[in-house]
Design a protein around this motif. Structure first.
Motif, short mmCIF file in Angstrom:
data_model
loop_
_atom_site.label_atom_id
_atom_site.label_comp_id
_atom_site.label_asym_id
_atom_site.label_seq_id
_atom_site.Cartn_x
_atom_site.Cartn_y
_atom_site.Cartn_z
N LEU A 115 31.75 38.49 42.88
CA LEU A 115 32.26 39.36 41.89
C LEU A 115 31.18 39.98 41.07
O LEU A 115 30.63 38.97 40.39
N MET A 116 30.95 41.41 41.39
CA MET A 116 29.48 41.57 40.70
C MET A 116 29.78 42.89 39.63
O MET A 116 30.55 43.68 40.04
N ASN A 117 28.84 43.15 38.88
CA ASN A 117 28.91 44.05 37.76
C ASN A 117 27.81 45.00 38.14
O ASN A 117 26.59 44.70 38.34
N VAL A 118 28.17 46.18 38.76
CA VAL A 118 27.10 47.18 39.14
C VAL A 118 26.80 48.07 38.22
O VAL A 118 26.36 49.18 38.58
N ASN A 119 27.15 48.04 36.93
CA ASN A 119 27.16 49.05 35.93
C ASN A 119 26.07 48.67 35.03
O ASN A 119 25.74 47.44 35.03
N GLY A 120 25.64 49.43 34.34
CA GLY A 120 24.48 49.51 33.52
C GLY A 120 24.63 48.69 32.23
O GLY A 120 23.74 48.73 31.46
N ILE A 121 25.76 48.51 32.01
CA ILE A 121 26.14 47.78 30.63
C ILE A 121 27.15 46.47 31.09
O ILE A 121 27.54 46.50 31.98
N GLU A 122 27.14 45.78 30.02
CA GLU A 122 28.20 44.66 29.91
C GLU A 122 29.48 45.13 30.15
O GLU A 122 29.94 45.90 29.62
N VAL A 123 30.12 44.38 31.15
CA VAL A 123 31.56 44.83 31.38
C VAL A 123 32.40 43.33 31.25
O VAL A 123 32.17 42.32 31.29
N LYS A 124 33.79 43.60 31.07
CA LYS A 124 34.85 42.69 31.37
C LYS A 124 35.55 42.84 32.67
O LYS A 124 35.95 43.88 33.01
N ALA A 125 35.47 41.85 33.69
CA ALA A 125 35.92 42.09 34.93
C ALA A 125 37.12 40.84 35.17
O ALA A 125 37.21 39.90 34.69
N ASN A 126 38.15 41.34 35.96
CA ASN A 126 38.79 40.33 36.61
C ASN A 126 39.10 40.45 38.09
O ASN A 126 38.29 41.20 38.72
N MET A 127 39.82 39.64 38.47
CA MET A 127 40.05 39.69 40.05
C MET A 127 41.39 39.20 40.50
O MET A 127 42.00 38.16 39.97
N TYR A 128 42.04 39.64 41.67
CA TYR A 128 43.36 39.18 41.81
C TYR A 128 43.49 39.51 43.41
O TYR A 128 42.47 40.13 44.16
N TYR A 129 44.68 39.33 44.03
CA TYR A 129 44.78 39.43 45.25
C TYR A 129 46.30 39.68 45.57
O TYR A 129 47.31 39.50 44.91
N SER A 130 46.60 40.40 46.67
CA SER A 130 48.03 40.55 47.19
C SER A 130 48.28 40.15 48.75
O SER A 130 47.06 39.90 49.38
N ALA A 131 49.13 39.62 49.19
CA ALA A 131 49.43 39.25 50.54
C ALA A 131 50.93 39.68 50.98
O ALA A 131 51.66 40.07 50.54
N THR A 132 50.67 39.88 52.48
CA THR A 132 51.86 40.16 53.20
C THR A 132 52.87 39.40 53.35
O THR A 132 54.05 39.40 53.87
N SER A 133 52.77 38.13 52.82
CA SER A 133 53.67 37.18 52.91
C SER A 133 53.68 36.16 51.76
O SER A 133 52.63 35.96 51.02
N LYS A 134 54.48 35.60 51.20
CA LYS A 134 54.94 34.66 50.09
C LYS A 134 54.39 33.29 50.44
O LYS A 134 54.31 32.31 49.50
N ASN A 135 54.41 33.00 51.85
CA ASN A 135 54.28 31.72 52.33
C ASN A 135 52.68 31.44 52.31
O ASN A 135 52.27 31.06 53.33
N VAL A 136 52.05 31.92 51.48
CA VAL A 136 50.56 31.65 51.44
C VAL A 136 50.14 30.99 50.13
O VAL A 136 50.54 31.19 48.97
N ASP A 137 48.86 30.41 50.16
CA ASP A 137 48.39 29.59 49.14
C ASP A 137 46.90 30.24 48.82
O ASP A 137 46.12 29.85 49.73
N VAL A 138 46.53 30.68 47.76
CA VAL A 138 45.04 31.12 47.45
C VAL A 138 44.62 30.66 46.27
O VAL A 138 45.19 30.75 45.19
N ARG A 139 43.57 30.00 46.33
CA ARG A 139 43.02 29.12 45.13
C ARG A 139 41.44 29.11 45.01
O ARG A 139 40.99 28.80 46.22
#
Length: 425
Positions: A84-108
């Motif tokens: 997760l990288m800031n490519v902007n010339g100032i400080e930023v606040k960034a988050n991260m998330y995911y979506s999946a095609t099935s609920k039967n998945v674990d992402v950690r």
């Protein structure tokens, strides 16, 4: 004169605003994709400067495609790294998330690298600074036994002064608890007629087990199948020998090494299995994801007792040799452990998983054979750590017929060795 100065200042201010508006309009008309528009105003000695621009999120990973997606096969688990990288010339606040095609998945995310951001985001330094990125290791497990799953990652950015709004249709990446190198575990059942038949871990009828999530002793019963990453790029299949509560002792499904003498210099078992053990240590020295083992043969108990000499499969009562190993990645099974798994000196007494993948094992109800000779010798068994004291030139071994017995001729009886490892739950 004063009126002229005020008029000029007003025109300059209006012009600056107009320029800013035009810049934003051009960006919008030009089709720029932006998660946030920022405006910075500063006044100095009567001058008003306005800077307007776009903030962009950026994710980088060799494990994802250009759309930041990855496909994980049924009953499979992978570990990936996402930057997760800031490519902007100032400080930023960034988050991260995911979506999946099935609920039967674990992402950690895993502990060994940076943590994934909270929903409100994390502050990243301006591009080029030492704090402009986070390297996040993520374990993805597809618990579906039939269908693959596609996971897509994304990120938002905004000004550092404000918390981000987390997308309602996305999922937060939470912290992983436990051993991340356990790819999958299956319930063992060698009854070919059973609906949950599972001998090798490759059968479609194998039923997934989560016994390693329970820290009680014997939660994972002997024979439970583990697919495990012994190193970042090395995955092996193992069977449970013993569940100690917070750790598990496993033996590899196939021979880790083949055709080595127990002790090459003499037909004398008082020296211990130093030849074959040295080769096993060399083969497993890079297995960084297993626990180091320090033990003394003759003092450290393995199952019933610590004795290194056995007069039969069920009587180990003397020390034929002593030997100390420090920080070893693997060892061999002892006769005491094999006996506890039901092995006797009779054919097919050992569970099938203990003699499967040996030459001609199908003749004794096995399902997989090793028919590739090494140096014109077939892989017909594997050594234990235990000496056979009835004959001084012998040691205990597991045969391709599923028996635990002594093998004569330590220098000429060339068998293999199956790595016995310890892992955390």
């Amino acid at each position: 004169m004063k009126l002229k100065y005020l008029l000029k200042k007003t025109i300059n201010i209006r012009t600056s605003y107009l320029i800013a508006i035009v810049i934003v309009a051009i960006l919008i008309i030009g089709g720029c994709f932006s998660y946030a528009v920022f405006t910075v105003r500063s006044e100095s000695k009567g001058a008003l400067n306005i800077v307007t621009g776009n903030l962009y999120p950026y994710l980088e990973s060799a494990d994802l495609d250009k759309e930041k997606k990855i496909i994980v096969n049924p009953k499979d688990s992978v570990i990936i790294t996402v930057k997760l990288m800031n490519v902007n010339g100032i400080e930023v606040k960034a988050n991260m998330y995911y979506s999946a095609t099935s609920k039967n998945v674990d992402v950690r995310y895993l502990n060994k690298a940076d943590a994934a951001p909270q929903k409100t985001g994390i502050i990243l330094g301006a591009h080029g600074s030492e704090t402009d990125s986070q390297n996040i290791d993520i374990k993805i497990t597809n618990n579906d036994s039939v269908s693959p799953v596609t996971i897509t990652f994304g990120s938002d950015v905004g000004l550092k002064q404000s918390d981000l709004t987390f997308p309602e249709d996305k999922n937060q990446i939470l912290k992983f608890e436990g051993n991340p190198y356990i790819i999958r575990a299956y319930n063992y059942n060698d009854d070919v007629a059973a609906a949950n038949y599972c001998l090798t871990g490759e059968e479609a009828s194998c039923v997934i087990s989560d016994c390693y999530n329970n820290k009680e002793v014997n939660s994972c019963v002997p024979g439970t199948i583990f697919k495990y990453k012994v190193a970042d790029n090395i995955e092996k299949t193992f069977y449970v020998i013993e569940d100690k509560g917070t750790s598990i002792t496993l033996q590899q499904r196939e021979n880790t090494i083949t055709n080595f003498a127990w002790y090459i210099d003499a037909d004398d078992n008082s020296h211990g299995p130093t030849t074959v053990l040295a080769q096993l240590k060399e083969e497993t020295k890079n297995w960084d994801n297993v626990l180091d083992q320090t033990y003394t043969m003759g003092t450290t108990p393995f199952k019933d007792n610590s004795f290194t000499g056995c007069s039969s499969y069920d009587t180990c009562s003397t020390n034929a040799y002593t030997l100390t190993e420090t920080n070893a990645k693997a060892r061999m099974i002892t006769a005491q452990e094999a006996k506890a798994l039901s092995c006797t000196d009779s054919n097919k007494s050992c569970p099938k998983w203990m003699y499967n993948y040996l030459y001609a094992s199908k003749n004794y109800d096995g399902t997989a054979e090793d028919n590739m000779p090494t140096n014109n010798r077939f892989n017909i068994g594997y050594w234990t750590m235990s000496a056979y004291t009835t004959i001084p030139n012998s040691a205990m071994h597991i045969t391709n017929s599923g028996a635990l017995t002594g093998a004569n001729g330590l220098t000429t009886s060339l068998y293999g060795a199956r790595a016995v490892i310890d892992i955390k739950k």
